[in-house]
Write a protein that holds these residues in place. Structure first.
Motif, short mmCIF file in Angstrom:
data_model
loop_
_atom_site.label_atom_id
_atom_site.label_comp_id
_atom_site.label_asym_id
_atom_site.label_seq_id
_atom_site.Cartn_x
_atom_site.Cartn_y
_atom_site.Cartn_z
N PRO A 30 0.82 -1.23 0.00
CA PRO A 30 0.00 0.00 0.00
C PRO A 30 0.85 1.27 0.00
CG PRO A 30 -0.88 -1.58 1.56
CD PRO A 30 0.45 -2.12 1.12
N MET A 31 2.01 1.23 0.67
CA MET A 31 2.90 2.38 0.67
C MET A 31 3.40 2.69 -0.74
SD MET A 31 4.65 4.42 2.99
CE MET A 31 5.14 3.48 4.45
N TYR A 32 3.76 1.65 -1.48
CA TYR A 32 4.24 1.85 -2.84
C TYR A 32 3.15 2.45 -3.73
CZ TYR A 32 8.01 -1.28 -1.34
OH TYR A 32 9.06 -1.86 -0.67
N PHE A 33 1.93 1.99 -3.56
CA PHE A 33 0.83 2.54 -4.35
C PHE A 33 0.55 4.00 -3.97
CE2 PHE A 33 -0.13 -1.79 -5.60
CZ PHE A 33 -0.71 -1.63 -6.86
N LEU A 34 0.70 4.32 -2.70
CA LEU A 34 0.52 5.69 -2.26
C LEU A 34 1.60 6.59 -2.87
CD1 LEU A 34 -0.86 7.83 -0.52
CD2 LEU A 34 0.61 7.12 1.39
N VAL A 35 2.84 6.11 -2.88
CA VAL A 35 3.94 6.87 -3.48
C VAL A 35 3.68 7.10 -4.96
CG1 VAL A 35 6.38 6.76 -4.12
CG2 VAL A 35 5.68 6.14 -1.81
N ALA A 36 3.26 6.04 -5.66
CA ALA A 36 2.99 6.16 -7.09
C ALA A 36 1.86 7.15 -7.36
CB ALA A 36 2.64 4.79 -7.67
N LYS A 37 0.83 7.11 -6.53
CA LYS A 37 -0.29 8.04 -6.69
C LYS A 37 0.18 9.48 -6.50
CE LYS A 37 -4.83 9.22 -4.77
NZ LYS A 37 -5.84 8.89 -3.74
N GLN A 38 1.06 9.69 -5.52
CA GLN A 38 1.58 11.03 -5.27
C GLN A 38 2.44 11.51 -6.44
OE1 GLN A 38 0.32 12.59 -2.86
NE2 GLN A 38 0.50 11.62 -0.87
N TRP A 39 3.29 10.62 -6.98
CA TRP A 39 4.10 10.99 -8.13
C TRP A 39 3.22 11.37 -9.32
CZ3 TRP A 39 8.70 12.62 -7.76
CH2 TRP A 39 9.69 12.01 -6.99
N CYS A 40 2.20 10.54 -9.58
CA CYS A 40 1.33 10.79 -10.73
C CYS A 40 0.53 12.07 -10.56
CB CYS A 40 0.39 9.60 -10.94
SG CYS A 40 1.22 8.08 -11.46
N SER A 41 0.25 12.45 -9.32
CA SER A 41 -0.54 13.65 -9.05
C SER A 41 0.33 14.88 -8.83
CB SER A 41 -1.43 13.43 -7.81
OG SER A 41 -2.28 12.32 -7.99
N ASN A 42 1.67 14.70 -8.97
CA ASN A 42 2.62 15.81 -8.78
C ASN A 42 2.49 16.45 -7.40
OD1 ASN A 42 3.75 15.61 -11.41
ND2 ASN A 42 1.98 16.71 -12.23
N ILE A 43 2.25 15.61 -6.39
CA ILE A 43 2.16 16.10 -5.02
C ILE A 43 3.54 15.97 -4.37
CG2 ILE A 43 1.06 15.81 -2.77
CD1 ILE A 43 -1.36 14.66 -4.19
N ILE A 44 4.22 17.08 -4.22
CA ILE A 44 5.56 17.10 -3.65
C ILE A 44 5.49 17.81 -2.30
CG2 ILE A 44 7.96 17.80 -4.04
CD1 ILE A 44 6.92 15.78 -6.06
N PRO A 45 6.09 17.27 -1.21
CA PRO A 45 7.06 16.16 -1.18
C PRO A 45 6.45 14.80 -0.89
CG PRO A 45 7.07 17.28 0.92
CD PRO A 45 6.02 17.96 0.09
N LEU A 46 5.49 14.38 -1.68
CA LEU A 46 4.87 13.05 -1.53
C LEU A 46 4.29 12.90 -0.13
CD1 LEU A 46 7.64 10.92 -3.28
CD2 LEU A 46 5.69 12.04 -4.32
N TRP A 47 3.25 13.65 0.15
CA TRP A 47 2.70 13.75 1.48
C TRP A 47 1.89 12.52 1.88
CZ3 TRP A 47 4.05 16.97 5.14
CH2 TRP A 47 3.25 17.11 6.27
N ASN A 48 2.17 12.01 3.06
CA ASN A 48 1.43 10.87 3.61
C ASN A 48 0.47 11.39 4.67
OD1 ASN A 48 0.48 8.47 4.63
ND2 ASN A 48 2.41 7.83 5.54
N SER A 49 -0.80 11.45 4.35
CA SER A 49 -1.81 11.99 5.27
C SER A 49 -2.33 10.94 6.24
CB SER A 49 -2.98 12.56 4.47
OG SER A 49 -3.57 11.57 3.65
N TYR A 50 -1.83 9.69 6.12
CA TYR A 50 -2.33 8.60 6.95
C TYR A 50 -1.49 8.37 8.19
CZ TYR A 50 -4.90 7.63 2.68
OH TYR A 50 -5.71 7.74 1.56
N SER A 51 -0.43 9.13 8.38
CA SER A 51 0.47 8.95 9.51
C SER A 51 0.38 10.16 10.43
CB SER A 51 1.91 8.76 9.02
OG SER A 51 2.80 8.64 10.09
N GLY A 52 -0.27 10.00 11.58
CA GLY A 52 -0.41 11.09 12.54
C GLY A 52 -1.08 12.29 11.91
N PHE A 53 -0.42 13.44 12.00
CA PHE A 53 -0.91 14.66 11.37
C PHE A 53 -0.35 14.84 9.97
CE2 PHE A 53 -1.31 15.54 15.94
CZ PHE A 53 -2.65 15.94 16.00
N GLY A 54 0.25 13.78 9.43
CA GLY A 54 0.82 13.84 8.10
C GLY A 54 2.34 13.98 8.14
N CYS A 55 3.00 13.42 7.13
CA CYS A 55 4.46 13.52 7.05
C CYS A 55 4.88 13.31 5.60
CB CYS A 55 5.14 12.50 7.96
SG CYS A 55 4.87 10.79 7.47
#
Length: 250
Positions: free
Chosen positions: A84-109
Motif C-alpha cells: 500500500p505504501m508503494y501505491f501511495l507513493v505512485a499516486k503522489q508521483w502521478c498527481s505531482n504532489i511534492i514532497p509526496l505527502w502521507n496523510s495517513y500517519s499522525g498529522f501527516g508527514c
C-alpha cells in the motif's frame, strides 16, 4: 592470485579478441535475460502474480471466505504495509504532489523522508508511472534480471569462464533466499549487491575518475533502494574487496 591473473589478461587482449569477448558477453547477457523471462513467463505475459500479497486471504479474516487454510511462515505485516505504501507513493508521483505527502500517519508527514517508502528506487520507476499489480510484479522480475546480469558481469570480471559465470548468475538470481526476500526491504539490496561489487571491482582494476563517480552513484542507488542495514553491509563488503584488490595490484 585471481586479481593479478585477471589484470594481466586484460593487458594481453588484442582489440579483435576484446571485441569478440564483448560480443560473447552481450550474447550471454541477452540469454540470461531471456531465461529469466521464460522462467517467469506466466507473470510477464499472462499477468500471474508472484507477490506474497496473494496470501492476504490466509492472513486477513475479512477475506476468510477465500482462505485455503494454508499456513505461511512469515510476518504478513511487512507486505501489508509496503505494498500500500508503494501505491501511495505512485499516486503522489502521478498527481505531482511534492514532497509526496502521507496523510495517513499522525498529522501527516512527507514520504520523501520515509526509508520504507523507497520513493527513489529505480526498480519502481515504471510502476510509479503506471501503478498496477501487474507492473508491481514486473518490478519484482526486474530485480531478478538485475541480479542475474550483474552477477554474470562480476564473475566475468573476476576471470570466470562463460559457463561458470552463467551458472553463478542463475544460482544467485534464482536462489530461494533471494526470491523469498524479494518484496522485503532487503530484497532490492540483495539484487543490487553484485552490481555494486562489480562497480567497485572495475574501479579497483582501472582506477579512473569516472569509474569512481559511477561506483559512488551505485552506492547512492543501493542506499535509496532498500533496508539501510543491508545497504551498509553491501557497501562495506564491496569497499573491502576494492581495497583488497587495490593492495594486491599495487
Amino acid at each position: 592470485m585471481l586479481t593479478h591473473s585477471s589484470a594481466s589478461k586484460e593487458q594481453l587482449k588484442t582489440p579483435s579478441h576484446a571485441t569478440n569477448e564483448h560480443l560473447l558477453d552481450l550474447a550471454c547477457i541477452l540469454a540470461l535475460g531471456t531465461m529469466v523471462l521464460i522462467f517467469f513467463s506466466k507473470t510477464v505475459f499472462w499477468g500471474q502474480s508472484i507477490s506474497k500479497i496473494n496470501f492476504l486471504c490466509e492472513w486477513d479474516s475479512l477475506f476468510q471466505a477465500n482462505s485455503t487454510g494454508a499456513t505461511r511462515a512469515m510476518d504478513p505485516s511487512v507486505i501489508e504495509l509496503l505494498i500500500p505504501m508503494y501505491f501511495l507513493v505512485a499516486k503522489q508521483w502521478c498527481s505531482n504532489i511534492i514532497p509526496l505527502w502521507n496523510s495517513y500517519s499522525g498529522f501527516g508527514c512527507p514520504l520523501v523522508g520515509d526509508i520504507q517508502a523507497t520513493v527513489f528506487s529505480p526498480f519502481r520507476f515504471f510502476f510509479n508511472l503506471h501503478p498496477t499489480m501487474y507492473m508491481y510484479n514486473l518490478s519484482l522480475v526486474l530485480e531478478i534480471i538485475t541480479a542475474a546480469i550483474s552477477t554474470f558481469l562480476l564473475a566475468r570480471l573476476l576471470g570466470l569462464r562463460y559457463y561458470a559465470a552463467v551458472f553463478a548468475s542463475l544460482i544467485y538470481a534464482l536462489c530461494p533466499f533471494n526470491l523469498w526476500y524479494l518484496e522485503l526491504l532487503s530484497g532490492p539490496v540483495n539484487s543490487l549487491f553484485p552490481l555494486l561489487v562489480w562497480l567497485f571491482t572495475r574501479a579497483a582494476y582501472n582506477p579512473t575518475f569516472w569509474r569512481f563517480v559511477i561506483a559512488g552513484g551505485g552506492v547512492g542507488v543501493v542506499i535509496l533502494s532498500g533496508h539501510p542495514e543491508s545497504a551498509f553491509f553491501s557497501i562495506a563488503f564491496a569497499s573491502l574487496l576494492y581495497f583488497t584488490i587495490s593492495t594486491q595490484l599495487a
